[in-house]
Design an enzyme around this catalytic site. Structure first.
Site, PDB file in Angstrom:
ATOM      1  N   ARG A   1      80.362 -34.361  90.270  1.00 29.22           N
ATOM      2  CA  ARG A   1      81.337 -34.946  91.159  1.00 29.22           C
ATOM      3  C   ARG A   1      81.155 -36.796  90.877  1.00 29.22           C
ATOM      4  O   ARG A   1      80.236 -37.038  90.274  1.00 29.22           O
ATOM      5  CB  ARG A   1      81.070 -34.683  92.662  1.00 29.22           C
ATOM      6  CG  ARG A   1      79.346 -34.757  93.035  1.00 29.22           C
ATOM      7  CD  ARG A   1      79.152 -35.229  94.404  1.00 29.22           C
ATOM      8  NE  ARG A   1      79.830 -36.650  94.460  1.00 29.22           N
ATOM      9  CZ  ARG A   1      79.129 -37.713  94.122  1.00 29.22           C
ATOM     10  NH1 ARG A   1      78.085 -37.534  93.553  1.00 29.22           N
ATOM     11  NH2 ARG A   1      79.794 -38.707  94.610  1.00 29.22           N
TER      12      ARG A   1
ATOM     13  N   ARG B   1      90.991 -31.288  90.405  1.00 27.51           N
ATOM     14  CA  ARG B   1      91.037 -32.208  91.504  1.00 27.51           C
ATOM     15  C   ARG B   1      91.945 -33.190  91.558  1.00 27.51           C
ATOM     16  O   ARG B   1      92.148 -33.586  90.406  1.00 27.51           O
ATOM     17  CB  ARG B   1      89.612 -32.688  91.865  1.00 27.51           C
ATOM     18  CG  ARG B   1      88.543 -31.879  92.236  1.00 27.51           C
ATOM     19  CD  ARG B   1      87.297 -32.419  92.500  1.00 27.51           C
ATOM     20  NE  ARG B   1      87.059 -32.923  93.991  1.00 27.51           N
ATOM     21  CZ  ARG B   1      86.135 -33.911  94.275  1.00 27.51           C
ATOM     22  NH1 ARG B   1      85.055 -34.257  93.361  1.00 27.51           N
ATOM     23  NH2 ARG B   1      86.247 -34.267  95.621  1.00 27.51           N
TER      24      ARG B   1
ATOM     25  N   GLN C   1      77.045 -36.285 100.677  1.00 29.18           N
ATOM     26  CA  GLN C   1      76.575 -37.066  99.277  1.00 29.18           C
ATOM     27  C   GLN C   1      75.620 -38.329  99.599  1.00 29.18           C
ATOM     28  O   GLN C   1      74.958 -38.699  98.967  1.00 29.18           O
ATOM     29  CB  GLN C   1      78.009 -37.702  98.718  1.00 29.18           C
ATOM     30  CG  GLN C   1      78.632 -36.562  98.035  1.00 29.18           C
ATOM     31  CD  GLN C   1      79.719 -36.127  98.964  1.00 29.18           C
ATOM     32  OE1 GLN C   1      79.877 -36.055 100.198  1.00 29.18           O
ATOM     33  NE2 GLN C   1      81.017 -35.637  98.452  1.00 29.18           N
TER      34      GLN C   1
ATOM     35  N   ASP D   1      88.108 -43.805  94.153  1.00 27.15           N
ATOM     36  CA  ASP D   1      88.708 -42.695  93.401  1.00 27.15           C
ATOM     37  C   ASP D   1      89.831 -42.883  92.674  1.00 27.15           C
ATOM     38  O   ASP D   1      90.467 -42.401  91.525  1.00 27.15           O
ATOM     39  CB  ASP D   1      88.641 -41.501  94.088  1.00 27.15           C
ATOM     40  CG  ASP D   1      87.324 -40.835  94.379  1.00 27.15           C
ATOM     41  OD1 ASP D   1      86.778 -41.308  95.417  1.00 27.15           O
ATOM     42  OD2 ASP D   1      86.877 -39.847  93.785  1.00 27.15           O
TER      43      ASP D   1
ATOM     44  N   ASN E   1      89.133 -43.525  98.727  1.00 30.61           N
ATOM     45  CA  ASN E   1      87.546 -43.457  98.345  1.00 30.61           C
ATOM     46  C   ASN E   1      87.371 -42.098  99.673  1.00 30.61           C
ATOM     47  O   ASN E   1      88.024 -41.812 100.408  1.00 30.61           O
ATOM     48  CB  ASN E   1      86.688 -44.445  98.768  1.00 30.61           C
ATOM     49  CG  ASN E   1      85.413 -44.393  98.203  1.00 30.61           C
ATOM     50  OD1 ASN E   1      85.171 -43.822  96.866  1.00 30.61           O
ATOM     51  ND2 ASN E   1      84.374 -44.453  99.002  1.00 30.61           N
TER      52      ASN E   1
END
Ligand SMILES: CSC[C@H]1O[C@H](OP(=O)(O)O)[C@H](O)[C@@H]1O
Length: 352
Positions: free
Chosen positions: A47, A90, A195, A236, A246
């Site tokens: 990821r 994704r 995370q 992202d 993000n």
């Protein structure tokens, strides 16, 4: 820095650090098929925007070998189907699409199947190597932006394991540790996938960085009580006007930074910019399965039938961002109207 390499390509074989197992186990998963690559991205075994792009690039290289005996027309047709398959893993991290498009662009006029297979592997390796150099430059530029900062907050994991190496938002902490620069980092746990607690705390501890874990809901009080001086996050997808998508919870921190009058930095490579969109309103926000929120460690923590909204990202408007720190330099808010020319062609070779 003694953090395990997140993505390994050796003798044509791809293995990834399985991020599901962290922080308790260092376990590598062999990705032997394009389906393995797809599943590892969808389930977040691998990821982080840059890491997703790199892994998907290797996925196309692996897939191309299936068509070695095909004629070139069939090769291109079948590989395009694999491209679409990986592109569906994704939706938010633009690095995925940038990497896949770069791979397909490399072979679009190639007439030999063997040459195409060779070029795809070479291009995936280049994407991988360029990202490491890019993240190192982001770390150096971030250390410049953070010259007078000690106490800093971050969210999610934009670290070594989300990239080829060093990370983006965490790069200054890893590089700073090598240079004796001391930071006090406050890491938001980052529900629902954790995370922050599982990955960022673990990563920074490997580098000997002073890191304190907080829950996401503690951010405002911590900024006040601990005198946080700045916030730094990954990204992202960044639109042409600087609006940034993000991890969910980032917008909260951007608003808090304005409220408390502290700097809010986004750290990202040029490959995370999507200059085809004018604003963050056009960024697709991934929604993930409800179980991520209604269960914890495999146990249900919300009643059966609970309605759930589980966006994996949010969008911070450019007016809340102090600067975007890239491998090509630091873009301050006053220059956000000039991002396209400052960023240029995404992912150009970076001299480390
Ligand atoms: C340099 S990683 C960028 C970005 O990716 C993460 O999302 P996810 O864990 O869902 O892949 C997070 O938003 C990071 O900031």
């Amino acid at each position: 820095m003694s953090i395990p390499t997140p993505i390994i390509w050796k003798n044509g074989q791809l293995t990834i650090l399985n991020q599901h197992k962290l922080p308790n186990e260092i376990d590598y998963a062999a990705l032997e098929t394009i389906e393995d690559v797809y599943e590892s991205i969808v389930t977040l075994k691998v990821r982080g925007a840059p890491a997703i792009g790199i892994t998907a690039a290797y996925g196309l290289a692996i897939a191309s070998r299936k068509y070695k005996e095909q004629n070139i027309a069939s090769f291109h047709l079948r590989l395009h189907e694999d491209y679409l398959y990986l592109a569906g893993s994704r939706p938010t991290a633009v690095n995925l699409f940038w990497a896949l498009d770069r791979m397909m662009g490399k072979i679009e006029n190639v007439e030999s199947v063997n040459e195409a297979i060779y070029l795809l592997e070479a291009e995936a390796i280049s994407i991988h190597q360029e990202d490491e150099a890019s993240c190192k430059r982001i770390g150096r530029n971030a250390l410049e932006a953070l010259a007078n900062v000690k106490k800093i907050m971050t969210i999610c994991n934009a670290g070594t394991i989300a990239t080829a190496k060093y990370g983006t938002a965490l790069a200054p902490f890893h590089l700073g540790a090598e240079q004796g620069r001391e930071f006090e980092v406050y890491a938001c746990e980052t529900r629902p996938v954790f995370q922050g607690s599982r990955l960022t705390v673990w990563e920074l501890q490997q580098s000997g960085v002073d890191v304190t874990l907080i829950t996401d809901s503690m951010a405002a009080h911590t900024i006040h009580a601990k005198g946080i001086e700045a916030i730094i996050v990954g990204a992202d997808r960044i639109a042409a006007n600087g609006d940034t998508a993000n991890k969910i919870g980032t917008l909260n921190l951007a608003i808090l930074a304005k409220q408390f009058g502290i700097a809010f930095y986004v750290a990202a490579p040029s490959t995370t910019f999507d200059l085809t969109i004018e604003s963050g309103a056009e960024i697709p926000i991934e929604e993930r399965k409800e179980e991520e929120i209604t269960t914890f460690a495999g146990r249900r923590i919300a009643p059966e039938g609970t309605k759930v909204f589980n966006p994996a990202f949010d969008m911070s408007p450019s007016e809340l961002i102090t600067a975007i720190i890239t491998e090509k330099g630091i873009i301050y808010k006053q220059d956000f109207n000039n991002i396209s020319s400052l960023i240029g062609k995404a992912g150009e070779e970076v001299k480390s």
